[in-house]
Design a protein around this motif. Structure first.
Motif, mmCIF file in Angstrom:
data_model
loop_
_atom_site.group_PDB
_atom_site.id
_atom_site.type_symbol
_atom_site.label_atom_id
_atom_site.label_comp_id
_atom_site.label_asym_id
_atom_site.label_seq_id
_atom_site.Cartn_x
_atom_site.Cartn_y
_atom_site.Cartn_z
ATOM 1 N N ARG A 11 0.848 -1.213 0.000
ATOM 2 C CA ARG A 11 0.000 0.000 0.000
ATOM 3 C C ARG A 11 0.869 1.244 0.000
ATOM 4 N NH1 ARG A 11 -3.053 1.348 3.952
ATOM 5 N NH2 ARG A 11 -2.355 -0.066 5.579
ATOM 6 N N GLN A 12 1.989 1.207 0.743
ATOM 7 C CA GLN A 12 2.902 2.358 0.761
ATOM 8 C C GLN A 12 3.504 2.577 -0.623
ATOM 9 O OE1 GLN A 12 3.872 4.608 3.384
ATOM 10 N NE2 GLN A 12 4.645 5.651 1.578
ATOM 11 N N GLY A 15 0.880 3.937 -3.001
ATOM 12 C CA GLY A 15 0.627 5.360 -2.729
ATOM 13 C C GLY A 15 1.735 6.235 -3.289
ATOM 14 N N ARG A 18 1.510 6.415 -7.057
ATOM 15 C CA ARG A 18 0.392 7.264 -7.499
ATOM 16 C C ARG A 18 0.602 8.731 -7.139
ATOM 17 N NH1 ARG A 18 -4.726 4.047 -8.323
ATOM 18 N NH2 ARG A 18 -3.930 1.933 -8.585
ATOM 19 N N LEU A 20 0.964 10.138 -4.183
ATOM 20 C CA LEU A 20 0.277 10.621 -2.992
ATOM 21 C C LEU A 20 1.261 11.043 -1.901
ATOM 22 C CD1 LEU A 20 -2.546 7.914 -2.743
ATOM 23 C CD2 LEU A 20 -2.704 10.225 -3.690
ATOM 24 N N ARG A 22 2.190 9.200 0.423
ATOM 25 C CA ARG A 22 1.762 8.455 1.608
ATOM 26 C C ARG A 22 1.223 7.113 1.132
ATOM 27 N NH1 ARG A 22 -3.612 8.296 1.108
ATOM 28 N NH2 ARG A 22 -4.670 10.047 0.126
ATOM 29 N N GLU A 23 0.932 6.262 2.115
ATOM 30 C CA GLU A 23 0.375 4.967 1.725
ATOM 31 C C GLU A 23 -1.048 5.126 1.233
ATOM 32 O OE1 GLU A 23 0.667 2.738 5.358
ATOM 33 O OE2 GLU A 23 -1.335 3.322 5.983
ATOM 34 N N LEU A 24 -1.444 4.237 0.389
ATOM 35 C CA LEU A 24 -2.832 4.134 -0.025
ATOM 36 C C LEU A 24 -3.602 3.597 1.172
ATOM 37 C CD1 LEU A 24 -3.973 4.592 -2.929
ATOM 38 C CD2 LEU A 24 -3.843 2.130 -3.242
ATOM 39 N N GLU A 28 -9.066 3.307 0.115
ATOM 40 C CA GLU A 28 -8.632 3.712 -1.224
ATOM 41 C C GLU A 28 -8.210 2.493 -2.044
ATOM 42 O OE1 GLU A 28 -6.861 8.192 -0.381
ATOM 43 O OE2 GLU A 28 -5.573 6.437 0.007
#
Length: 158
Positions: A11-12, A15, A18, A20, A22-24, A28
């Motif tokens: 997830r990190q 994220g 993408r 971000l 940060r982690e997703l 999300e």
């Protein structure tokens, strides 16, 4: 590494990929999987896996997450105790083990260039263990880390 740790790491990474920074979040992730693969996976299911309440993924969930993260489904299990992703040997010196560990860390924290570069510099040093022992002694001295940071890496203090 446990399945929960692997999911959090993925997830990190997702994220970061993408943009971000940060982690997703689990929510999300569920929405992205639904939008991109057309199949649902709930936030509560992901939470049960990540908090250890549920130790294994169903085969369908494993296939779905593997497809989304573009990893082999076999990756999405907990590693057995003592498992290493790198070749190891009892003959390997402490220096070699530390260097491998630091290089792995540098890769893992590639999203933080300053930290990643510091880990790579430590791994490249001929006396890694000595450097880490010295660092351990330095951080035990009250105020020394703050004073050195102000002098050597002022941008890290802001």
């Amino acid at each position: 590494m446990t399945l929960a740790q692997k999911l959090r790491q993925l997830r990190q990474l997702e994220g970061d990929l993408r943009g971000l920074g940060r982690e997703l979040t689990q929510s999300e992730l569920g929405r992205a999987i639904k939008a991109e693969l057309g199949q649902p996976i709930s936030q509560s299911y992901l939470s049960l896996i990540e908090n250890g309440s549920r130790r294994h993924l169903s085969n369908g969930s494993r296939q779905l997450l593997a497809k989304f993260f573009k990893v082999h489904p076999g990756y999405l299990v907990s590693d057995p105790p003592g498992f290493h992703t790198e070749l190891t040997s009892e003959v390997a010196s402490t220096e070699t083990k530390l260097d491998r560990w630091l290089v792995d860390g540098a890769t893992r924290f590639a999203s933080d260039p300053a930290l990643s570069a510091a880990l790579e510099r430590l791994a490249a040093h001929a006396e890694t263990r000595r450097c880490l022992v010295l660092l351990g002694e330095m951080i035990s001295m009250p105020g020394l880390v703050d004073r050195l940071s102000e002098t050597l890496v002022p941008e890290e203090r802001s």
